[in-house]
Design a protein around this motif. Sequence first.
Motif, short mmCIF file in Angstrom:
data_model
loop_
_atom_site.label_atom_id
_atom_site.label_comp_id
_atom_site.label_asym_id
_atom_site.label_seq_id
_atom_site.Cartn_x
_atom_site.Cartn_y
_atom_site.Cartn_z
N GLU A 89 0.72 -1.30 -0.13
CA GLU A 89 -0.04 -0.01 -0.04
C GLU A 89 0.82 1.38 -0.22
N PRO A 90 1.88 1.25 0.88
CA PRO A 90 2.76 2.57 0.71
C PRO A 90 3.48 2.71 -0.39
N VAL A 91 3.74 1.68 -1.09
CA VAL A 91 4.70 1.91 -2.53
C VAL A 91 3.61 2.37 -3.58
N CYS A 92 2.23 1.78 -3.40
CA CYS A 92 1.19 2.34 -4.42
C CYS A 92 0.83 3.80 -4.29
N TRP A 93 0.90 3.95 -3.03
CA TRP A 93 0.60 5.51 -2.82
C TRP A 93 1.85 6.32 -3.29
N ALA A 94 2.87 5.85 -3.34
CA ALA A 94 4.03 6.73 -3.85
C ALA A 94 3.80 6.68 -5.45
N LEU A 95 3.57 5.67 -5.88
CA LEU A 95 3.33 5.70 -7.46
C LEU A 95 2.22 6.66 -7.87
N GLY A 96 1.26 6.83 -7.09
CA GLY A 96 0.28 7.85 -7.24
C GLY A 96 0.17 9.02 -6.73
#
Length: 409
Positions: free
Chosen positions: A99-106
């Motif tokens: 989830e934090p990685v996907c947050w960073a991607l977006g």
Amino acid sequence: MTELVVLCGGPRAGVQRTIERMRELDPGVVVLHHDLHDLTRGRVHRRLRDDVRDERTVLELAHGCVSCTIREDVLPTLAALAGTVDRVVLHLDPRLEPEPVCWALGAMLFDPGTGTRCTAADLVDLRAVVAVLDPDEWLDDATGDATLPERGLSTLPDDGRTVAQLAVGQAEFADVLVTTRPLDPDGRTATVLDRLSPGAPRLPASSADHRVFGADLPAEARRGVPGGVHDPLLRGTPPLEAAHGVRTLLFSARRPFHPDRLHDALDRLLDGVVRGRGRVWLATRPDAVLWLESAGGGLRIGHAGDWLAGAGEQAWTEVGDQRRAMAALAWHPRWGDRAQDLVVLCHAADPDELDAALREALLSDAEIAAGADAWAALPDPFGRAHDEPCQYPAPARGERGPDEREGES
């Protein structure tokens, strides 16, 4: 647009078999992996491979942390691949939650070399998050209290995350669950996963199909979009009835918690509970929304924004339509949108006892009558963010980026 799949999970053999299966399904897929085992020395080992290349690079980072890795290499590498290949699998280091990685991607802005700042999600189409798990070990991991350093998954002394927080965070956020062997649909592990990640297809690694690339997923699949603090706490339609000793507690109340009594009650969430999550309202902090999240023997609670009650008109215009509608629908003449809302998935704890402990932690009628000035003087053991065990500082949902508390800079 180049499609992106985020792959996470701990069992090395299962992850490698999943990658092999992905390459069988799509020989041209590009697999990007950053190995963080050398992070304490400021080094990250990057591997980029497809059907014609297998490139390995050692990166020297000035600040050895996960957020630096994402900002300084993951995002630029994805930008370089975007538009040049059909599909990329971002294989996460096993210590990372998706989830934090996907947050960073977006959300993390960077310049891909065009002179215009954008996010990775502007350049690639995030189709799915895939988590790999071992059915023989996952439930024990998800309900235990061992920390990542104790398991050899982290060498940083200030990383107090538990294996349970990692295991639960990976499975809960996944759109697809890949298992190292076929999972008994009537077993205890399957019963927990039915409630933790409802709707996520469960595929054996050896025979996974194109759903690992985000094809034919249920309409409610989040596809890497992080949840908001005020989103519904139950995603999809998880079963609520008890099965194999697994039960779900839905806790709601319209009065504040006494901070000291809540702190004592939180011990109940660390034993016999797979996952607890939700919004908390403390008497000492009438404006603050606190987000609570527990997994096995680990718990985090921290500031995650403000209630609309008492806020000006501008606050109402800044939030989304769903939150405005939910706040208006449940508006209380005295408390506004303030409320306690928690969901607790129990595998051994008694939900009725948990409910009673949480209700005892609410302010009594006499304490309510004493008024806000008296509440402000109550002892408050919670800092801006709080972890159990108490000695570890915790990230607060919605306020932190992708660093996963690993090598914070």
